[in-house]
Write a protein that holds these residues in place. Structure first.
Motif, PDB file in Angstrom:
ATOM      1  N   VAL A 566       0.840  -1.199   0.000  1.00 14.85           N
ATOM      2  CA  VAL A 566       0.000   0.000   0.000  1.00 14.85           C
ATOM      3  C   VAL A 566       0.878   1.253   0.000  1.00 14.85           C
ATOM      4  O   VAL A 566       0.643   2.185  -0.770  1.00 14.85           O
ATOM      5  CB  VAL A 566      -0.941  -0.011   1.230  1.00 14.85           C
ATOM      6  CG1 VAL A 566      -1.756   1.273   1.264  1.00 14.85           C
ATOM      7  CG2 VAL A 566      -1.861  -1.212   1.170  1.00 14.85           C
ATOM      8  N   VAL A 567       1.910   1.229   0.851  1.00 16.65           N
ATOM      9  CA  VAL A 567       2.794   2.394   0.918  1.00 16.65           C
ATOM     10  C   VAL A 567       3.401   2.662  -0.452  1.00 16.65           C
ATOM     11  O   VAL A 567       3.409   3.794  -0.944  1.00 16.65           O
ATOM     12  CB  VAL A 567       3.912   2.192   1.965  1.00 16.65           C
ATOM     13  CG1 VAL A 567       4.987   3.266   1.831  1.00 16.65           C
ATOM     14  CG2 VAL A 567       3.339   2.204   3.361  1.00 16.65           C
ATOM     15  N   LEU A 568       3.881   1.595  -1.081  1.00 18.99           N
ATOM     16  CA  LEU A 568       4.536   1.776  -2.378  1.00 18.99           C
ATOM     17  C   LEU A 568       3.554   2.301  -3.417  1.00 18.99           C
ATOM     18  O   LEU A 568       3.878   3.191  -4.197  1.00 18.99           O
ATOM     19  CB  LEU A 568       5.144   0.454  -2.838  1.00 18.99           C
ATOM     20  CG  LEU A 568       6.397   0.058  -2.074  1.00 18.99           C
ATOM     21  CD1 LEU A 568       6.796  -1.359  -2.402  1.00 18.99           C
ATOM     22  CD2 LEU A 568       7.532   1.022  -2.376  1.00 18.99           C
ATOM     23  N   LEU A 569       2.348   1.736  -3.411  1.00 20.56           N
ATOM     24  CA  LEU A 569       1.334   2.187  -4.360  1.00 20.56           C
ATOM     25  C   LEU A 569       1.074   3.674  -4.191  1.00 20.56           C
ATOM     26  O   LEU A 569       1.043   4.430  -5.152  1.00 20.56           O
ATOM     27  CB  LEU A 569       0.030   1.427  -4.086  1.00 20.56           C
ATOM     28  CG  LEU A 569      -0.336   0.292  -5.034  1.00 20.56           C
ATOM     29  CD1 LEU A 569      -1.573  -0.416  -4.545  1.00 20.56           C
ATOM     30  CD2 LEU A 569      -0.550   0.850  -6.436  1.00 20.56           C
ATOM     31  N   ARG A 570       0.906   4.061  -2.927  1.00 22.60           N
ATOM     32  CA  ARG A 570       0.527   5.453  -2.681  1.00 22.60           C
ATOM     33  C   ARG A 570       1.703   6.384  -2.904  1.00 22.60           C
ATOM     34  O   ARG A 570       1.521   7.524  -3.324  1.00 22.60           O
ATOM     35  CB  ARG A 570      -0.031   5.581  -1.274  1.00 22.60           C
ATOM     36  CG  ARG A 570      -1.313   4.773  -1.182  1.00 22.60           C
ATOM     37  CD  ARG A 570      -2.133   5.110   0.003  1.00 22.60           C
ATOM     38  NE  ARG A 570      -3.422   4.428  -0.118  1.00 22.60           N
ATOM     39  CZ  ARG A 570      -4.209   4.164   0.905  1.00 22.60           C
ATOM     40  NH1 ARG A 570      -3.836   4.533   2.127  1.00 22.60           N
ATOM     41  NH2 ARG A 570      -5.360   3.559   0.725  1.00 22.60           N
ATOM     42  N   GLN A 571       2.876   5.866  -2.627  1.00 21.40           N
ATOM     43  CA  GLN A 571       4.075   6.668  -2.898  1.00 21.40           C
ATOM     44  C   GLN A 571       4.152   6.949  -4.395  1.00 21.40           C
ATOM     45  O   GLN A 571       4.430   8.066  -4.816  1.00 21.40           O
ATOM     46  CB  GLN A 571       5.305   5.895  -2.434  1.00 21.40           C
ATOM     47  CG  GLN A 571       6.551   6.745  -2.314  1.00 21.40           C
ATOM     48  CD  GLN A 571       7.718   5.936  -1.803  1.00 21.40           C
ATOM     49  OE1 GLN A 571       7.533   4.998  -1.021  1.00 21.40           O
ATOM     50  NE2 GLN A 571       8.903   6.278  -2.236  1.00 21.40           N
ATOM     51  N   ASN A 572       3.871   5.916  -5.150  1.00 23.63           N
ATOM     52  CA  ASN A 572       3.825   6.073  -6.600  1.00 23.63           C
ATOM     53  C   ASN A 572       2.817   7.112  -7.011  1.00 23.63           C
ATOM     54  O   ASN A 572       3.078   7.943  -7.870  1.00 23.63           O
ATOM     55  CB  ASN A 572       3.429   4.744  -7.243  1.00 23.63           C
ATOM     56  CG  ASN A 572       4.633   4.029  -7.743  1.00 23.63           C
ATOM     57  OD1 ASN A 572       5.640   4.665  -8.009  1.00 23.63           O
ATOM     58  ND2 ASN A 572       4.540   2.729  -7.850  1.00 23.63           N
ATOM     59  N   ALA A 573       1.660   7.026  -6.382  1.00 22.41           N
ATOM     60  CA  ALA A 573       0.589   7.957  -6.717  1.00 22.41           C
ATOM     61  C   ALA A 573       1.043   9.377  -6.415  1.00 22.41           C
ATOM     62  O   ALA A 573       0.861  10.288  -7.230  1.00 22.41           O
ATOM     63  CB  ALA A 573      -0.658   7.618  -5.926  1.00 22.41           C
ATOM     64  N   VAL A 574       1.673   9.560  -5.255  1.00 21.41           N
ATOM     65  CA  VAL A 574       2.162  10.899  -4.883  1.00 21.41           C
ATOM     66  C   VAL A 574       3.152  11.384  -5.932  1.00 21.41           C
ATOM     67  O   VAL A 574       3.096  12.518  -6.391  1.00 21.41           O
ATOM     68  CB  VAL A 574       2.826  10.884  -3.490  1.00 21.41           C
ATOM     69  CG1 VAL A 574       3.651  12.141  -3.273  1.00 21.41           C
ATOM     70  CG2 VAL A 574       1.772  10.761  -2.420  1.00 21.41           C
TER      71      VAL A 574
END
Lengths: 599, 221
Positions: A566-574
């Motif tokens: 989840v962190v990686l996904l959202r980091q990507n999104a950011v």
């Protein structure tokens, strides 16, 4: 050996290592096509010491092969102490990854690459941070390098190595100038640097006096028995001489006789202050040596002695102008830092924003800190209020609003619980509401800055706490491995999660300065939402690290991995949202950034 | 203990020297770390005939660290702060070595008065004056020596400045004729000097209407 089989072998070997590879599938698909068969070798972290010989051959194959495949995307740099090759920017996303192999004794080889173990967090941060080509050094490596330079010069100028060290220290390690001046007028250079005129160097003399006829030292005015003097015959007791020399060891310059210009030789220093003291002087003069070489950078992390040589220094400026972050990783502890700002990798914020932000924080942080620690704002009229004593029942002088100092809630709702505030969480509510307001007045702008500064510093502190926590958890799990026989591979997820957590935290932290400098647009709103999601994910993962019981941690392996995902996904999104922000020109241009001040 | 021995020896040495161009005394008998030194201004300089007093603090690391010195007497010199008396001299900073003494430091100060280093100034305003108008600088420095460092200057230091008309202009090295010009225009003398000091002008030629206008503009504010 065809590259395909090499890479597959690597992949297998990683799989058998048991690193968790499935998490990184987040972005895998889109890159796979472009990299083709080469992908895995680029992601490979080259084992350096163990399999050097073989590896070199294999990679040579890859180089020749890949050259034909990608043409000028790859360049091979000849290097005296190993093979350095760089696999350049991949055509589609414009980021460069750099790898190098070598077998140098000094200039510790590094390999920068995307490792499976590191998941894909590198790759995600690559949206705007660009790894440079570089080589890492330790202080000992550099001392070797310095000695080598001395040996070379000593052969050219036909003087002893000790003398060369003195001369170089005298010339602040500017060997070109030394050569030039020495060739023109060796006597003058020797005289200026405090060396004896003839080439054979005399070491000083240590004398012992009899008790009946002691030496009266000029410096301490005491009678002493052992003394030291150079060829100039200026004699002082060893205590004073030692103190004198010791005081100067950290200054990195030539040490002269206290009374004249004669320079102490390496051996004199060792004789006076004990074996190895001259090394201290050499170490301290390394500062000048490193500063002279523009491509060499000290790792900015506190107490880190790592040094990095940037091999493609000339590209830094362009990268910075493009809004990319030229970063390297120091050898000793793997600190990532930006070569342009000499600051930790501040992805996603571009260098210019980082510089502005840091200056701003430096200028204002003292005031801001004072305001933050000493005042609260009245929840109704938002005046800053300093509490100078008394109870927590506050009445705002300005708007007569009565509120609780602790929770900032309306006092009326408190009832009789005068000194024990039970209502928590209200403060958080206020901050999130503030988020949505548009910024107009200067006061608002200060508040806005305070808000971002607060978030930024909160995450900075959290980063430190996370680091500490991660290492504690890792060591407890390591202990558990010994006791319960869980394999190293199975416990590896902890290390990986820690990396994800720290990189997520860092990304989050630096997204606040970026948001601060952005104009308020719908896109910024989206960015802030995405940011908030990342914050939640990071906090959730951070919470996982609070688990004390190692057995429970191992049990929750899946949750760790999910949270990481989840962190990686959202980091990507950011990061992708940030990219859009940068491209959409929501960001004011440089001049505007500089003008925009709190007051 | 070597520090105590050394300071006592240095005191003794200076006091033995009867030529009296340099004196060194303890401020209080019980405290070896606080001394007062004096020396005569070098002849053939604007500082000649002055006796300059220096406040000396001796650090615990003495003689391995330099003594802290500052002028008690006001001195008009590029390397000495005209306000605080702070001294910019290499041997009192990183060029100090333990074989230097209080006496040799005072002698160095003496020679600093003789040969100023305006390129490495402590007092930028004075240095500017020195570089742009050497004669004017020397006049001011001489005037300062007279009123602050002459034999009976000790009691004069405080109030005597304004007793005589023209003192204040002279004190800041401001050209008397320039002040007179502006006074003729009807401006207050103290205000003129204040403005000229603030703008860093020592002299305004009547042929320079630009500077003159700037001063007038300031005066009218």
């Amino acid at each position: 050996m065809p590259p395909d089989s090499v890479s597959n072998e690597k992949l297998e070997s990683y799989d058998s290592d048991g690193s968790e590879v499935h998490i990184d599938s987040v972005e895998e698909e889109e890159e796979e096509e472009d990299f083709g068969s080469f992908e895995y070798s680029e992601e490979e972290e080259f084992p350096i010491d163990e399999e050097e010989g073989e590896e070199l051959e294999d990679y040579d194959d890859i180089i020749s092969n890949s050259e034909s495949q990608f043409g000028d995307d790859f360049d091979i740099e000849p290097s005296t102490n190993g093979t350095t090759f760089t696999s350049g920017s991949s055509p589609n996303n414009g980021h460069a990854t750099t790898d190098s192999i070598g077998n140098s004794r000094r200039g510790d080889e590094y390999s920068y690459g995307l490792t499976q173990g590191q998941f894909r967090e590198e790759s995600t941060s690559l949206v705007n941070s660009t790894p440079m080509k570089f080589k890492t050094y330790t202080t000992m490596d550099l001392i070797d390098k310095m000695h080598k330079q001395c040996r070379k010069l000593s052969e050219i100028l036909v003087i002893s190595q000790d003398n060369v060290i003195n001369l170089l220290q005298f010339f602040s390690w500017n060997s070109e100038r030394l050569m030039e001046d020495y060739v023109t007028d060796p006597m003058k250079v020797r005289k200026d640097a405090g060396l004896l005129e003839d080439s054979h160097d005399l070491t000083g003399v240590c004398t012992t006096y009899p008790k009946t006829n002691p030496f009266s030292c000029f410096i301490c005015c005491d009678d002493k028995l052992t003394t030291y003097k150079l060829a100039c015959n200026h004699e002082y007791c060893t205590d004073c001489y030692g103190r004198y020399v010791e005081d100067r060891l950290s200054e990195g310059r030539v040490i002269k006789c206290p009374d004249c210009d004669l320079t102490l030789q390496t051996r004199d220093i060792d004789n006076i202050c004990g074996e190895g003291s001259s090394l201290k002087l050499l170490e301290s003069s390394m500062k000048e040596y490193v500063e002279r070489l523009r491509a060499f950078k000290w790792c900015p992390a506190p107490d880190c002695k790592g040094i990095v040589e940037v091999l493609n220094m000339s590209e830094v400026k362009d990268l910075v102008n493009e809004g990319k972050i030229p970063f390297v990783r120091c050898g000793s502890e793997g600190h990532q830092f930006c070569v342009s700002c000499l600051f930790e990798n501040h992805s996603p914020a571009p260098c210019q924003i980082t510089k502005n932000w840091i200056t701003k924080c430096k200028d204002d942080s003292e005031t801001v800190k004072w305001i933050l620690t000493n005042t609260q704002t009245c929840p109704r009229c938002e005046t800053s209020i300093e509490k100078n004593g008394g109870c927590n029942h506050m009445t705002c002088k300005k708007c007569r609003h009565e509120f609780c100092w602790i929770c900032l809630g309306d006092w009326k709702l408190h009832g009789s619980s005068y000194y024990n505030c039970t209502r928590t969480g209200t403060k958080d509510q206020i901050i999130t509401n503030e988020n949505k307001k548009t910024i107009a007045s200067t006061k608002e702008s200060l508040k806005r800055y305070l808000h971002f500064y607060n978030l930024f510093s909160v995450h900075e502190v959290s980063t430190k706490l996370d680091m500490a926590r991660c290492s504690v958890v890792q060591s407890t799990v390591r202990d558990l491995q010994v006791v319960s026989g869980i394999s190293w591979i199975e416990a590896q997820f902890i290390a990986d999660s820690a990396k994800v957590l720290l990189s997520g935290r860092q990304c989050l932290k630096w997204s606040y300065p970026l948001a601060f400098y952005c104009d308020s647009t719908p896109l910024l709103n989206i960015f802030e939402n995405v940011q908030a999601e990342l914050a939640m994910a990071v906090e959730s993962l951070s919470k996982m690290f609070e688990i004390e019981d190692p057995a429970e941690i191992v049990e929750k392996k899946k949750e760790f991995i999910d949270d990481c995902g989840v962190v990686l996904l959202r980091q990507n999104a950011v990061l992708s949202c940030m990219k859009e922000l940068l491209e959409s020109k929501t960001l004011p241009d440089e001049a505007f950034i500089l003008k925009k001040s709190v007051r | 203990m070597s520090r105590v021995k050394r300071i006592l020896k240095e005191l003794e040495d200076v006091q033995k020297d009867t030529s009296a161009s340099i004196t060194l005394v303890l401020v209080s008998e019980s405290d070896l770390s606080h001394l007062t030194g004096t020396f005569l201004g070098p002849p053939d300089t604007p500082y000649a005939n002055g006796r300059f007093q220096v406040d000396i603090h001796i650090p615990n690391e003495y003689p391995f660290k330099p003594p802290q010195m500052k002028f008690d007497t006001k001195v008009y010199h590029p390397n000495i702060s005209s306000v605080t008396g702070a001294i910019c001299l290499d041997i009192l900073k990183d060029a100090w070595t333990p074989i230097l003494t209080l006496k040799s430091s005072l002698i160095s100060l003496q020679s600093l008065l003789q040969s100023p280093e305006p390129s490495d100034p402590q007092d930028a305003e004075v240095a500017k004056h020195y570089l742009s108008d050497l004669a004017g600088f020397q006049k001011t420095a001489k005037y300062w020596t007279e009123i602050y460092a002459s034999a009976d200057a000790g009691k004069k230091n405080g109030g005597s400045d304004s007793s005589k008309d023209g003192d204040d202009a002279k004190l800041y090295g401001i050209d008397e004729a320039t002040v007179g010009n502006f006074q003729n225009m009807g401006f207050d003398r103290a205000k003129i000097i204040e403005v000229l000091r603030r703008l860093g002008f020592k002299k305004v030629e009547s042929g320079e209407p630009r500077t003159e206008n700037k001063v007038i503009e300031e005066l009218l504010k």
